[in-house]
Write a protein that holds these residues in place. Sequence first.
Motif, mmCIF file in Angstrom:
data_model
loop_
_atom_site.group_PDB
_atom_site.id
_atom_site.type_symbol
_atom_site.label_atom_id
_atom_site.label_comp_id
_atom_site.label_asym_id
_atom_site.label_seq_id
_atom_site.Cartn_x
_atom_site.Cartn_y
_atom_site.Cartn_z
ATOM 1 N N PHE A 71 0.925 -1.161 0.006
ATOM 2 C CA PHE A 71 -0.137 -0.652 0.215
ATOM 3 C C PHE A 71 0.914 1.693 -0.344
ATOM 4 C CE2 PHE A 71 -2.637 3.392 2.195
ATOM 5 C CZ PHE A 71 -3.358 3.387 1.580
ATOM 6 N N GLY A 72 1.564 1.356 0.897
ATOM 7 C CA GLY A 72 3.228 2.472 1.347
ATOM 8 C C GLY A 72 3.417 2.675 -0.357
ATOM 9 N N ALA A 73 4.515 1.776 -1.081
ATOM 10 C CA ALA A 73 4.783 1.486 -2.104
ATOM 11 C C ALA A 73 3.644 2.007 -3.107
ATOM 12 C CB ALA A 73 5.845 0.112 -2.236
ATOM 13 N N ALA A 74 2.730 2.021 -3.190
ATOM 14 C CA ALA A 74 1.756 2.555 -4.297
ATOM 15 C C ALA A 74 1.734 3.406 -4.048
ATOM 16 C CB ALA A 74 0.492 0.788 -4.699
ATOM 17 N N PHE A 75 0.950 4.125 -3.391
ATOM 18 C CA PHE A 75 -0.202 5.320 -2.819
ATOM 19 C C PHE A 75 1.082 6.204 -2.717
ATOM 20 C CE2 PHE A 75 -2.953 2.009 -3.294
ATOM 21 C CZ PHE A 75 -3.726 2.641 -4.182
ATOM 22 N N GLY A 76 2.096 5.729 -1.311
ATOM 23 C CA GLY A 76 3.010 6.704 -0.862
ATOM 24 C C GLY A 76 3.744 7.749 -1.993
ATOM 25 N N PRO A 77 4.208 7.520 -2.874
ATOM 26 C CA PRO A 77 4.787 8.245 -3.959
ATOM 27 C C PRO A 77 4.116 9.175 -4.587
ATOM 28 C CG PRO A 77 5.709 6.263 -4.325
ATOM 29 C CD PRO A 77 4.589 5.929 -2.874
ATOM 30 N N VAL A 78 2.466 8.672 -4.471
ATOM 31 C CA VAL A 78 1.607 9.835 -5.230
ATOM 32 C C VAL A 78 1.057 10.687 -4.265
ATOM 33 C CG1 VAL A 78 -0.382 9.753 -6.917
ATOM 34 C CG2 VAL A 78 1.285 8.131 -7.205
ATOM 35 N N LYS A 91 -0.421 10.663 -16.163
ATOM 36 C CA LYS A 91 0.063 9.032 -17.206
ATOM 37 C C LYS A 91 1.215 9.064 -15.775
ATOM 38 C CE LYS A 91 -0.894 9.904 -21.506
ATOM 39 N NZ LYS A 91 -0.077 10.076 -22.309
ATOM 40 N N GLY A 92 1.782 9.888 -14.917
ATOM 41 C CA GLY A 92 2.982 9.877 -14.183
ATOM 42 C C GLY A 92 2.556 8.965 -12.583
ATOM 43 N N ALA A 93 1.404 9.837 -12.119
ATOM 44 C CA ALA A 93 0.480 9.163 -11.038
ATOM 45 C C ALA A 93 -0.033 7.310 -10.873
ATOM 46 C CB ALA A 93 -0.795 9.851 -10.617
ATOM 47 N N CYS A 94 -0.086 6.669 -12.805
ATOM 48 C CA CYS A 94 -1.113 5.667 -12.835
ATOM 49 C C CYS A 94 0.572 4.909 -12.959
ATOM 50 C CB CYS A 94 -1.265 5.668 -13.770
ATOM 51 S SG CYS A 94 -2.258 6.540 -13.894
ATOM 52 N N THR A 95 1.824 5.492 -13.689
ATOM 53 C CA THR A 95 2.643 4.688 -13.734
ATOM 54 C C THR A 95 3.338 4.590 -12.017
ATOM 55 O OG1 THR A 95 3.415 5.611 -15.667
ATOM 56 C CG2 THR A 95 5.422 4.496 -14.970
ATOM 57 N N SER A 96 3.252 5.017 -11.454
ATOM 58 C CA SER A 96 4.100 5.352 -10.343
ATOM 59 C C SER A 96 3.509 4.380 -8.955
ATOM 60 C CB SER A 96 4.309 6.910 -9.044
ATOM 61 O OG SER A 96 4.683 6.324 -7.534
ATOM 62 N N ILE A 97 1.798 4.122 -8.959
ATOM 63 C CA ILE A 97 1.363 2.771 -8.441
ATOM 64 C C ILE A 97 1.496 1.595 -9.015
ATOM 65 C CG2 ILE A 97 -1.153 2.287 -8.059
ATOM 66 C CD1 ILE A 97 -2.141 5.270 -8.230
ATOM 67 N N ILE A 98 1.265 1.733 -10.343
ATOM 68 C CA ILE A 98 2.014 -0.008 -10.981
ATOM 69 C C ILE A 98 3.118 0.168 -10.360
ATOM 70 C CG2 ILE A 98 2.068 -1.029 -13.077
ATOM 71 C CD1 ILE A 98 -0.001 1.102 -14.267
ATOM 72 N N VAL A 99 3.957 0.618 -10.674
ATOM 73 C CA VAL A 99 5.523 0.481 -10.632
ATOM 74 C C VAL A 99 5.931 0.263 -8.935
ATOM 75 C CG1 VAL A 99 8.290 1.718 -10.329
ATOM 76 C CG2 VAL A 99 6.769 1.430 -12.558
ATOM 77 N N GLY A 100 5.365 1.266 -8.357
ATOM 78 C CA GLY A 100 5.492 1.150 -6.666
ATOM 79 C C GLY A 100 4.868 -0.295 -6.642
ATOM 80 N N GLY A 133 10.753 -0.324 -3.554
ATOM 81 C CA GLY A 133 9.305 -0.353 -4.502
ATOM 82 C C GLY A 133 8.461 1.788 -3.738
ATOM 83 N N PHE A 134 9.105 2.375 -3.424
ATOM 84 C CA PHE A 134 8.857 4.062 -3.113
ATOM 85 C C PHE A 134 9.741 4.477 -4.002
ATOM 86 C CE2 PHE A 134 8.110 7.739 -0.918
ATOM 87 C CZ PHE A 134 7.614 7.862 -0.463
ATOM 88 N N ILE A 135 11.325 3.894 -3.843
ATOM 89 C CA ILE A 135 12.017 4.999 -4.104
ATOM 90 C C ILE A 135 11.728 4.595 -5.685
ATOM 91 C CG2 ILE A 135 14.214 5.339 -4.766
ATOM 92 C CD1 ILE A 135 15.212 4.611 -2.314
ATOM 93 N N LEU A 136 11.312 3.620 -6.358
ATOM 94 C CA LEU A 136 11.141 3.396 -8.172
ATOM 95 C C LEU A 136 9.521 4.385 -8.070
ATOM 96 C CD1 LEU A 136 13.059 -0.232 -8.687
ATOM 97 C CD2 LEU A 136 13.786 2.248 -8.989
ATOM 98 N N GLY A 137 9.079 3.951 -7.580
ATOM 99 C CA GLY A 137 7.795 4.854 -7.348
ATOM 100 C C GLY A 137 7.835 6.109 -7.777
ATOM 101 N N ILE A 138 8.778 6.537 -7.256
ATOM 102 C CA ILE A 138 8.877 8.185 -7.184
ATOM 103 C C ILE A 138 9.595 8.445 -8.802
ATOM 104 C CG2 ILE A 138 10.352 10.250 -6.248
ATOM 105 C CD1 ILE A 138 9.605 9.204 -3.598
#
Length: 206
Positions: A71-78, A91-100, A133-138
């Motif tokens: 949960f944190g890796a998916a939504f935290g960066p966004v 698009k950046g937000a959706c990509t961050s959620i998927i990648v995290g 997950g958090f780092i790559l999400g950002i």
Amino acid sequence: TDSQLLASSSAFASDIYKTTIKKDATDSEMMWVGRIAVVIISVLALGIALCVHFFNLTDIMGLVSAAWSIFGAAFGPVILLSLFYKRLNYKGACTSIIVGFIVSILWMIFFNFEYYGFTSVIVNTELYEIVPGFILGIVSAIVVSLFTEEPSEEVKKLFGDYDVKVKNKKVTMTIEFSKEVLKEFQKMSYDEIKDQMIENEEMTCK
């Protein structure tokens, strides 16, 4: 637990059912959808807990830890970038959620599975999966946002920028005022200050 059940059922009723399944749903219908969602989520949670207990998969705290890492890796960066990075777009937000989400799960399986009672596929790093997950999400959100279209002007204004056209060019400037001018501005509303600056100086208030 009760608050999480109510939050998840309300989220399903308002964010999924009313927006995608039936947009003209009445308040009474929304209430019943929320109640049904509470029952379904409760049954699913009970089933997961029983499987964990009888098959000795892991303990409840292990499940909570895994859930919060994903949960944190998916939504935290966004959430973080939406507050401090005005270039972030859809698009950046959706990509961050998927990648995290994906990175957190893969890191758990390949590099941190011992924590949950299993053997890691590659090596046990003992690094909590929310970190990569958090780092790559950002990183993914910033990269995708930079290489795709900018957010609309309406979104940009949420960050406090106020752009005006000066000789067909859009400019943003920061202006320093004397104490006397600042005292006068303190008596005025923000909209009045912007209107006066645009009228007299043709500059941007930021």
